[in-house]
Design a protein around this motif. Structure first.
Motif, mmCIF file in Angstrom:
data_model
loop_
_atom_site.group_PDB
_atom_site.id
_atom_site.type_symbol
_atom_site.label_atom_id
_atom_site.label_comp_id
_atom_site.label_asym_id
_atom_site.label_seq_id
_atom_site.Cartn_x
_atom_site.Cartn_y
_atom_site.Cartn_z
ATOM 1 N N SER A 243 0.828 -1.209 0.000
ATOM 2 C CA SER A 243 0.000 0.000 0.000
ATOM 3 C C SER A 243 0.862 1.260 0.000
ATOM 4 O O SER A 243 1.997 1.259 0.476
ATOM 5 C CB SER A 243 -0.940 0.005 1.218
ATOM 6 N N ASN A 244 0.301 2.334 -0.567
ATOM 7 C CA ASN A 244 0.995 3.630 -0.678
ATOM 8 C C ASN A 244 2.319 3.513 -1.432
ATOM 9 O O ASN A 244 3.303 4.162 -1.090
ATOM 10 C CB ASN A 244 1.235 4.238 0.705
ATOM 11 N N LYS A 245 2.323 2.663 -2.443
ATOM 12 C CA LYS A 245 3.530 2.499 -3.284
ATOM 13 C C LYS A 245 3.288 2.891 -4.747
ATOM 14 O O LYS A 245 4.218 3.211 -5.453
ATOM 15 C CB LYS A 245 4.021 1.035 -3.230
ATOM 16 N N THR A 246 2.017 2.835 -5.180
ATOM 17 C CA THR A 246 1.705 3.133 -6.585
ATOM 18 C C THR A 246 0.677 4.254 -6.643
ATOM 19 O O THR A 246 -0.505 4.048 -6.374
ATOM 20 C CB THR A 246 1.159 1.879 -7.292
ATOM 21 N N PHE A 247 1.133 5.454 -6.991
ATOM 22 C CA PHE A 247 0.275 6.634 -7.049
ATOM 23 C C PHE A 247 0.030 7.000 -8.513
ATOM 24 O O PHE A 247 0.977 7.223 -9.270
ATOM 25 C CB PHE A 247 0.934 7.809 -6.320
ATOM 26 N N ILE A 248 -1.243 7.041 -8.913
ATOM 27 C CA ILE A 248 -1.604 7.340 -10.292
ATOM 28 C C ILE A 248 -2.380 8.650 -10.344
ATOM 29 O O ILE A 248 -3.368 8.833 -9.616
ATOM 30 C CB ILE A 248 -2.457 6.220 -10.907
ATOM 31 N N LEU A 249 -1.930 9.562 -11.207
ATOM 32 C CA LEU A 249 -2.647 10.801 -11.472
ATOM 33 C C LEU A 249 -3.136 10.748 -12.913
ATOM 34 O O LEU A 249 -2.336 10.800 -13.853
ATOM 35 C CB LEU A 249 -1.744 12.016 -11.268
ATOM 36 N N PHE A 250 -4.463 10.615 -13.063
ATOM 37 C CA PHE A 250 -5.060 10.515 -14.395
ATOM 38 C C PHE A 250 -5.974 11.703 -14.625
ATOM 39 O O PHE A 250 -6.714 12.125 -13.735
ATOM 40 C CB PHE A 250 -5.867 9.218 -14.519
ATOM 41 N N GLY A 251 -5.918 12.246 -15.830
ATOM 42 C CA GLY A 251 -6.794 13.358 -16.172
ATOM 43 C C GLY A 251 -7.351 13.214 -17.571
ATOM 44 O O GLY A 251 -6.726 12.628 -18.449
ATOM 45 N N CYS A 252 -8.558 13.760 -17.776
ATOM 46 C CA CYS A 252 -9.177 13.790 -19.105
ATOM 47 C C CYS A 252 -10.243 14.875 -19.098
ATOM 48 O O CYS A 252 -10.427 15.576 -18.095
ATOM 49 C CB CYS A 252 -9.771 12.432 -19.469
ATOM 50 N N ARG A 253 -10.979 15.009 -20.180
ATOM 51 C CA ARG A 253 -11.992 16.062 -20.246
ATOM 52 C C ARG A 253 -13.263 15.678 -19.476
ATOM 53 O O ARG A 253 -13.746 16.430 -18.644
ATOM 54 C CB ARG A 253 -12.321 16.371 -21.702
ATOM 55 N N TYR A 254 -13.806 14.481 -19.776
ATOM 56 C CA TYR A 254 -15.073 14.065 -19.177
ATOM 57 C C TYR A 254 -14.931 12.678 -18.552
ATOM 58 O O TYR A 254 -14.479 11.736 -19.212
ATOM 59 C CB TYR A 254 -16.188 14.023 -20.228
ATOM 60 N N LYS A 255 -15.381 12.557 -17.313
ATOM 61 C CA LYS A 255 -15.287 11.272 -16.612
ATOM 62 C C LYS A 255 -16.092 10.190 -17.319
ATOM 63 O O LYS A 255 -15.628 9.049 -17.459
ATOM 64 C CB LYS A 255 -15.778 11.429 -15.174
ATOM 65 N N GLN A 256 -17.288 10.524 -17.793
ATOM 66 C CA GLN A 256 -18.169 9.513 -18.378
ATOM 67 C C GLN A 256 -17.748 9.106 -19.787
ATOM 68 O O GLN A 256 -18.231 8.095 -20.296
ATOM 69 C CB GLN A 256 -19.608 10.040 -18.411
ATOM 70 N N LYS A 257 -16.826 9.865 -20.408
ATOM 71 C CA LYS A 257 -16.495 9.593 -21.803
ATOM 72 C C LYS A 257 -15.039 9.157 -22.015
ATOM 73 O O LYS A 257 -14.741 8.468 -22.995
ATOM 74 C CB LYS A 257 -16.782 10.825 -22.654
ATOM 75 N N GLU A 258 -14.145 9.585 -21.127
ATOM 76 C CA GLU A 258 -12.719 9.357 -21.392
ATOM 77 C C GLU A 258 -11.962 8.745 -20.224
ATOM 78 O O GLU A 258 -10.735 8.726 -20.251
ATOM 79 C CB GLU A 258 -12.041 10.686 -21.774
ATOM 80 N N PHE A 259 -12.652 8.243 -19.237
ATOM 81 C CA PHE A 259 -11.966 7.634 -18.089
ATOM 82 C C PHE A 259 -11.637 6.187 -18.452
ATOM 83 O O PHE A 259 -12.331 5.255 -18.108
ATOM 84 C CB PHE A 259 -12.855 7.697 -16.854
ATOM 85 N N TYR A 260 -10.520 6.026 -19.170
ATOM 86 C CA TYR A 260 -10.125 4.706 -19.655
ATOM 87 C C TYR A 260 -9.795 3.783 -18.484
ATOM 88 O O TYR A 260 -9.176 4.192 -17.509
ATOM 89 C CB TYR A 260 -8.902 4.813 -20.568
ATOM 90 N N ASP B 19 -15.827 18.782 -16.590
ATOM 91 C CA ASP B 19 -17.009 18.405 -15.807
ATOM 92 C C ASP B 19 -17.427 19.485 -14.816
ATOM 93 O O ASP B 19 -18.518 19.413 -14.236
ATOM 94 C CB ASP B 19 -16.758 17.095 -15.052
ATOM 95 N N PHE B 20 -16.560 20.482 -14.596
ATOM 96 C CA PHE B 20 -16.845 21.522 -13.612
ATOM 97 C C PHE B 20 -16.563 22.893 -14.218
ATOM 98 O O PHE B 20 -15.919 23.011 -15.260
ATOM 99 C CB PHE B 20 -15.988 21.308 -12.352
ATOM 100 N N ASP B 21 -17.050 23.907 -13.558
ATOM 101 C CA ASP B 21 -16.876 25.272 -14.073
ATOM 102 C C ASP B 21 -15.403 25.661 -14.130
ATOM 103 O O ASP B 21 -14.951 26.273 -15.093
ATOM 104 C CB ASP B 21 -17.653 26.265 -13.199
ATOM 105 N N SER B 22 -14.655 25.318 -13.099
ATOM 106 C CA SER B 22 -13.215 25.621 -13.080
ATOM 107 C C SER B 22 -12.449 24.391 -13.550
ATOM 108 O O SER B 22 -12.681 23.281 -13.067
ATOM 109 C CB SER B 22 -12.759 26.013 -11.671
ATOM 110 N N LYS B 23 -11.557 24.604 -14.506
ATOM 111 C CA LYS B 23 -10.819 23.487 -15.090
ATOM 112 C C LYS B 23 -9.720 23.002 -14.143
ATOM 113 O O LYS B 23 -8.955 23.802 -13.616
ATOM 114 C CB LYS B 23 -10.209 23.885 -16.430
#
Length: 666
Positions: A545-562, A585-589
């Motif tokens: 635990s606390n060994k693999t940290f993933i930061l994922f980003g995209c435009r829309y959660k429902q469309k691009e969250f691979y 997905d929110f007003d502020s990017k």
């Protein structure tokens, strides 16, 4: 020189890759004894003598280092311009050149691209490592005069890094500059041509002072003369061809050149077994997971961080359109050989016998914009005065704006250009000289071989866009893979080591993985491998635990969250720590770099407590993201260190220097 020596010199000078020596074994034994050689070291002797002969027969050596073929084209164009001015040249890639001969050279032109984050192209690595040997004396290259032209992209932080480094290292070893360095920028409105044309013009001014007896003036008449083609092409009648040779043609794919950085004789012949759409069917962006299967006897191996290099095929319709335009049948067999009258030195990359369909589909880059040189060749084969003038204009440095507007921006391919200039009747031997070879495409592997030793998968975003004139363009390789028939058609590929050296065998080493969009692909490979190893090694939660940290980003959660379900399940099991940012997905990017500063205490502790072993990997598009993420790490450490920004910058730079912070961008 006696008769025996003359035989050997003649053999050495005239031999090439297609020549075979037919000689009585007793005669050969006599020759070898005369020279004090054995059969074993004869080839080494032959190579050394040929290298010496080549070295002493040219005015200027041109060496290029190219990852995608652009630097190679620039080097070839320089050679054509030098030959026009009656220079004797030797053109070679850096990995083909015997670098121990470099101190004996007089004048050298280097054409160098930069790959990755300021790294040498694959065919420059050995050459560069030799130059970096610490024991080389400072005057090792004191008799060498050189210049450098670099090809780079100012969107990358290490803009033209290898051209700059090579320039400095040559000076350190005593070499002298005979012409100022040039640095081409792909972000220029005219690409690297924006700098290349003016640099080349000044190059010949420099050479005029050094070689005053060459031809620099009144070149117009020579330019008007049709050059000797590199190749000779013979159309083969079907009844002339034996059944055995037909079988050989069917195996021409085995002769496809090995891509830079891949090992020879390790071609993978695979088939697509899964083609999964990862985005909604009605979404304007299309991302797919494509899985390949290779033969059960194949010994191919790969690890997380490695790359699958795919040789794409041009569409059947485009091949047919081009063949019809040239009045050729796709089934027509042709014989392609080197034209001995050509003054250019080169290796023939084509199989000796090949069908038109193979030539157009697998070997030539007919889907992408051709270079200006094709327009020059086309100008020799039209009787239409207007077409001739326009083709000459587009091929000239004065016409580069028109070339970029008509060809590059609109992504016109060779068939469309020939269609527009319908009066041109260019022979096949000139056409293939004016086109580039098909370029392989590289994709990060997104699977672990521990799950299935005979399968490998990639995650690709389909390339599709509109040009300024609303022409629809699709990516050659992504479209090829999308339309391929499952389990039917062969896909040619290779495995290549990536720049990210991941700790794939030890799930307890802490890693931070920043992968927006399809940048998540290589990290899926590591995550899957770590998950399997946790089970196999029966690790405790405290260990993993606390060994693999993933930061994922995209435009829309429902469309691009691979791979959402898989990642969230592992997050729930504490096998990964998942942080996400959905910018639309929110007003502020919110982007991935914002996650770093938002959770600065988490990442600050992680880096501070594991400074000697932590690994940080960043993967995605090159334009802004890598720099913004690096700034995000500096900002989080600045906050963690209570405002000490200098120390924060030093920490990140130290991690970069030790390759604990690695970026792979495209």
């Amino acid at each position: 020189m006696n008769c025996l020596e003359r035989v050997f010199i003649e053999l050495i000078i005239n031999s090439d890759q297609h020549t075979k020596l037919i000689i009585d074994q007793n005669q050969l034994s006599t020759c070898l004894r005369y020279l004090g050689l054995s059969f074993q070291n004869f080839n080494h002797f032959l190579a050394n003598i040929k290298a010496f002969y080549n070295m002493s027969s040219h005015d200027i050596l041109i060496l290029y280092a190219s990852q995608t073929g652009t630097a190679k084209y620039v080097a070839e164009e320089l050679e054509r311009q030098l030959i026009l001015r009656e220079f004797k040249t030797l053109l070679q890639s850096m990995d083909d050149y015997a670098i121990t001969n470099l101190p004996e050279e007089n004048y050298v032109i280097f054409v160098v691209s930069t790959t990755g984050q300021g790294e040498p192209p694959s065919n420059m690595i050995n050459f560069w490592q030799f130059l970096l040997i610490k024991d080389l004396p400072n005057d090792a290259l004191e008799d060498v005069k050189f210049t450098v032209f670099g090809l780079g992209d100012s969107n990358y932080q290490q803009f033209n890094s290898m051209a700059r480094k090579l320039y400095q290292r040559m000076l350190q070893l005593g070499a002298k500059i005979f012409h100022e360095r040039g640095l081409g920028d792909d972000q220029h409105p005219f690409g690297y041509d924006g700098e290349l044309d003016s640099w080349t013009e000044k190059l010949f001014e420099s050479l005029k002072n050094i070689f005053p007896n060459k031809q620099y003036e009144n070149l117009e008449e020579k330019i008007k003369q049709k050059p000797q083609p590199r190749y000779q092409i013979e159309l083969i009648k079907e009844n002339m061809y034996e059944e055995q040779a037909q079988q050989k043609i069917q195996e021409n794919y085995k002769l496809i050149p090995t891509p830079q950085g891949c090992k020879k004789n390790q071609m993978i012949v695979s088939r697509v077994v899964e083609n999964e759409l990862l985005t909604p069917a009605d979404y304007d962006r299309e991302t797919r997971k494509i899985e390949f299967e290779f033969d059960s006897n194949d010994q191919t191996s790969y690890n997380p961080g490695d790359i699958l290099v795919i040789h794409p095929e041009n569409s059947h319709q485009l091949c047919k359109d081009l063949a019809d335009h040239l009045n050729l049948s796709l089934s027509q067999i042709v014989r392609i050989t080197k034209n001995e009258k050509s003054l250019q030195q080169f290796k023939n990359p084509f199989p000796e016998y090949i069908t038109i369909e193979q030539l157009f589909k697998q070997w030539l880059s007919i889907s992408t914009p051709p270079t200006r040189y094709l327009f020059k060749l086309m100008s020799y084969f039209t009787n239409d005065e207007l077409h001739n003038e326009k083709l000459i204009e587009i091929s000239s440095k004065e016409g580069k704006e028109e070339y970029y507007n008509y060809v590059v921006k609109e992504k016109r391919n060779v068939f469309e250009i020939l269609f527009d200039f319908g009066t041109v009747q260019i022979p096949l031997e000139y056409l293939i000289e004016g086109l580039s070879l098909q370029k392989p495409r590289e994709y990060s592997i997104s699977s672990s071989q521990l799950s299935n030793k005979n399968r490998v998968s990639i995650t690709i975003g389909l390339v599709k866009y509109q040009t300024p004139f609303k022409r629809s363009i699709v990516g050659v390789c992504s479209q090829y893979l999308k339309q391929i028939e499952l389990k039917q058609q062969k896909v040619i590929a290779w495995i290549k080591k990536g720049t990210m050296e991941m700790p794939f065998n030890d799930p307890t080493i802490p890693v931070i993985l920043v992968g927006p969009g399809t940048g998540i692909a290589p990290f899926m490979s590591l995550v899957e491998q770590r998950n399997i190893l946790i089970e196999r090694q029966q690790l405790t939660q405290e260990q993993y635990s606390n060994k693999t940290f993933i930061l994922f980003g995209c435009r829309y959660k429902q469309k691009e969250f691979y791979y959402q379900k898989f990642l969230e399940e592992l997050h729930e099991l504490n096998r990964i720590n998942l942080f996400t940012a959905f910018s639309r997905d929110f007003d502020s990017k919110v982007y991935v770099q914002h996650l770093l500063t938002k959770h600065y205490e988490v990442f600050g502790d992680l880096i501070a407590n594991n400074f000697e072993k932590i690994k940080i990997f960043v993967c995605g598009t090159a334009k802004y993201m890598p720099k913004q993420v690096e700034e995000g790490f500096v900002e989080l450490l600045t906050k963690y260190l209570e405002g000490d920004s200098e120390k924060a910058k030093a920490i990140i730079q130290n991690l970069i220097k030790k390759r604990q912070y690695v970026v792979e961008a495209w």
